[in-house]
Motif scaffolding. Structure first.
Motif, mmCIF file in Angstrom:
data_model
loop_
_atom_site.group_PDB
_atom_site.id
_atom_site.type_symbol
_atom_site.label_atom_id
_atom_site.label_comp_id
_atom_site.label_asym_id
_atom_site.label_seq_id
_atom_site.Cartn_x
_atom_site.Cartn_y
_atom_site.Cartn_z
ATOM 1 N N VAL A 119 26.062 45.997 -27.311
ATOM 2 C CA VAL A 119 24.667 45.819 -26.945
ATOM 3 C C VAL A 119 23.848 47.042 -27.355
ATOM 4 O O VAL A 119 22.746 46.928 -27.856
ATOM 5 N N LEU A 120 24.391 48.223 -27.141
ATOM 6 C CA LEU A 120 23.690 49.445 -27.515
ATOM 7 C C LEU A 120 24.229 49.942 -28.852
ATOM 8 O O LEU A 120 25.342 50.423 -28.932
ATOM 9 N N ARG A 121 23.429 49.819 -29.870
ATOM 10 C CA ARG A 121 23.834 50.289 -31.188
ATOM 11 C C ARG A 121 23.276 51.692 -31.390
ATOM 12 O O ARG A 121 22.080 51.899 -31.320
ATOM 13 N N LEU A 145 29.731 38.502 -27.757
ATOM 14 C CA LEU A 145 28.630 37.777 -27.114
ATOM 15 C C LEU A 145 27.267 38.331 -27.530
ATOM 16 O O LEU A 145 26.303 37.598 -27.658
ATOM 17 N N LEU A 146 27.185 39.628 -27.719
ATOM 18 C CA LEU A 146 25.932 40.277 -28.099
ATOM 19 C C LEU A 146 26.206 41.304 -29.184
ATOM 20 O O LEU A 146 27.317 41.800 -29.276
ATOM 21 N N VAL A 150 24.962 39.071 -34.453
ATOM 22 C CA VAL A 150 26.396 39.288 -34.695
ATOM 23 C C VAL A 150 27.188 38.111 -34.119
ATOM 24 O O VAL A 150 28.109 37.599 -34.761
ATOM 25 N N HIS A 151 26.811 37.678 -32.937
ATOM 26 C CA HIS A 151 27.467 36.523 -32.317
ATOM 27 C C HIS A 151 27.313 35.274 -33.199
ATOM 28 O O HIS A 151 28.290 34.596 -33.504
ATOM 29 N N LYS A 152 26.090 34.992 -33.608
ATOM 30 C CA LYS A 152 25.792 33.781 -34.377
ATOM 31 C C LYS A 152 26.564 33.735 -35.699
ATOM 32 O O LYS A 152 27.263 32.760 -35.994
#
Length: 166
Positions: A119-121, A145-146, A150-152
């Motif tokens: 989530v935190l990049r 998931l996030l 990335v998930h898609k």
């Protein structure tokens, strides 16, 4: 990979929205690795690349080679603002006997140690890796998931490879 298999895979890649598909090509100048298939996808907030190789037997030598390749590409696509993202897919006819246990008891992410695509990049960009095994009909690699993109794209790719190797 024979031509009919390659054509089938390319057709699947087109269906899920990848463009500029190239066969037996090299990645961007700085990668200097040959891939059986390269594709790209431009989105509002960046670029995605797809790198696919087909191998007969995925053995320890190839594991080390692809792990190093993944690491180099992963570092080269990152940037402080908005890096490029990629999925590296390896499709094998089978995994060598000496690696079978490794894949049963370790995740592909532990083996390849991919970027922190959480989530935190801290830096933008990075990659995911998937290994499809035709012999066992399994596709190794996790779909996060996030973040959403990335998930898609990971989910689409893993579904496509799973369908392709069946």
């Amino acid at each position: 990979m024979n031509n009919s298999s390659l054509d089938k895979l390319i057709s699947e890649i087109k269906i899920i929205g990848w463009k500029n598909i190239k066969e037996n090509s090299y990645g961007e100048e700085n990668y200097n690795y040959k891939f059986d298939i390269i594709a790209e996808r431009k989105v509002i907030l960046g670029e995605w690349y797809l790198f696919i190789n087909n191998v007969k037997v995925f053995d320890k030598k190839l594991l080390l080679e692809y792990r190093e390749r993944f690491k180099i590409i992963n570092e080269s696509v990152k940037s402080q603002f908005m890096g490029k993202c990629f999925i590296q897919g390896i499709i094998c006819d089978k995994i060598s006997k000496d690696l079978e246990d490794l894949f049963e008891f370790s995740s592909l992410e532990e083996i390849f140690k991919p970027s922190n695509f959480g989530v935190l990049r801290i830096k933008g960009g990075g990659g995911r890796i998937f290994l499809g095994n035709r012999e066992t009909k399994k596709c190794y690699g996790k779909v996060p998931l996030l973040p959403y993109d990335v998930h898609k794209y990971s989910k689409e790719f893993k579904s496509m490879i799973t369908k392709y190797i069946l």
